[in-house]
Design a protein around this motif. Structure first.
Motif, short mmCIF file in Angstrom:
data_model
loop_
_atom_site.label_atom_id
_atom_site.label_comp_id
_atom_site.label_asym_id
_atom_site.label_seq_id
_atom_site.Cartn_x
_atom_site.Cartn_y
_atom_site.Cartn_z
N UNK A 28 0.82 -1.19 0.00
CA UNK A 28 0.00 0.00 0.00
C UNK A 28 0.87 1.25 0.00
N UNK A 29 0.28 2.37 -0.43
CA UNK A 29 1.03 3.61 -0.55
C UNK A 29 1.49 4.12 0.81
N UNK A 30 0.58 4.17 1.77
CA UNK A 30 0.92 4.74 3.08
C UNK A 30 1.99 3.92 3.81
N UNK A 31 1.89 2.59 3.71
CA UNK A 31 2.79 1.72 4.48
C UNK A 31 4.16 1.56 3.83
N UNK A 32 4.29 1.93 2.57
CA UNK A 32 5.58 1.79 1.89
C UNK A 32 6.54 2.88 2.35
N UNK A 59 5.99 9.73 -4.70
CA UNK A 59 4.59 9.34 -4.90
C UNK A 59 3.94 10.17 -6.00
N UNK A 60 4.17 11.49 -5.99
CA UNK A 60 3.59 12.36 -7.00
C UNK A 60 4.11 12.02 -8.40
N UNK A 61 5.39 11.68 -8.49
CA UNK A 61 5.96 11.28 -9.78
C UNK A 61 5.27 10.02 -10.29
N UNK A 113 -5.77 8.40 -2.32
CA UNK A 113 -4.86 9.53 -2.07
C UNK A 113 -5.47 10.84 -2.56
N UNK A 114 -6.20 10.76 -3.68
CA UNK A 114 -6.78 11.98 -4.27
C UNK A 114 -7.84 12.60 -3.37
N UNK A 117 -5.27 14.42 -0.73
CA UNK A 117 -4.06 15.11 -1.20
C UNK A 117 -4.39 16.00 -2.40
N UNK A 118 -4.38 17.32 -2.22
CA UNK A 118 -4.77 18.24 -3.31
C UNK A 118 -3.97 18.05 -4.59
N UNK A 119 -2.67 17.79 -4.49
CA UNK A 119 -1.85 17.64 -5.70
C UNK A 119 -2.25 16.40 -6.49
N UNK A 120 -2.56 15.32 -5.78
CA UNK A 120 -3.01 14.09 -6.44
C UNK A 120 -4.38 14.32 -7.07
N UNK A 121 -5.23 15.05 -6.35
CA UNK A 121 -6.57 15.36 -6.88
C UNK A 121 -6.46 16.20 -8.16
N UNK A 122 -5.54 17.13 -8.18
CA UNK A 122 -5.32 17.96 -9.37
C UNK A 122 -4.91 17.09 -10.56
#
Length: 197
Positions: A28-32, A59-61, A113-114, A117-122
């Motif tokens: 998972x993303x959070x646990x990594x 993560x954003x990349x 995450x979206x 997290x505003x950047x992921x939502x964007x």
């Protein structure tokens, strides 16, 4: 010290991304953690931090690369080619997902995450806009091939577009969470709904 080429940087970032995707799928993303990524990639901490300042950047990349994959042009632009059924547009996107990132369950994590997290939502909204235009355009051509005027085809395609994307999202959710999910029946039911435009 020899200068590192842009091609080398791209290849190394893709190598890191591959390791990240494996870790995300497993934990998972959070646990990594960065340590997990270092271990999976076989690279040093310096090699990772030479490309990304922290886990958030990484993560954003990865999310951006996955969303860019989703937003790639679907279908064909050949004038003589048959316009695919709208359900085939979704199948094409899903096939790319399976080829490039494996299990589509990863997208469920990214959508999670979206939410916060505003950047992921964007990024999510950007790719939604790209897909919307692609699907509307191709669905309109399909409707025109089945006898509708261009104006009526555009109207029907605009109405259909949210459903098309929803069918893809529904596929990813159901195929991930429902053990008895029937891939073939899922798409056949959608195709049957659109059999008469």
């Amino acid at each position: 010290m020899p200068k590192v080429s842009e091609q080398y940087r791209k290849e190394r970032r893709r190598e890191i991304m591959s390791a990240v995707l494996k870790c995300f799928a497993r934990k998972g993303i959070k646990a990594t953690s960065i340590t997990d990524i270092i271990t999976e990639s076989g690279l040093s901490a310096g090699a990772i931090y030479g490309h990304f300042g922290n886990k958030e950047e990484l993560v954003l990349f990865v999310v951006s690369e996955v969303f860019d994959l989703l937003g790639e042009e679907t279908g064909t632009n050949e004038p003589s080619a048959e316009v695919p059924h709208p359900a085939q547009l979704i199948r094409g996107v899903l096939a790319r997902i399976r080829t490039e990132i494996g299990n589509p369950a990863l997208l469920l994590q990214i959508w999670g995450e979206a939410v916060t997290e505003p950047k992921v939502r964007e990024l999510f909204n950007r790719v939604y806009g790209v897909l919307s235009k692609q699907f509307s355009s191709r669905a309109s051509l399909w409707f025109q091939e089945h006898g509708l005027s261009e104006a009526e085809a555009d109207r029907r395609a605009a109405q259909l577009m949210p459903l098309l994307i929803g069918v893809g999202q529904g596929y990813m959710i159901q195929s991930t969470l429902i053990d008895s999910f029937d891939d073939q029946a899922y798409f056949e039911s959608f195709e049957n709904l659109l059999s008469q435009p």
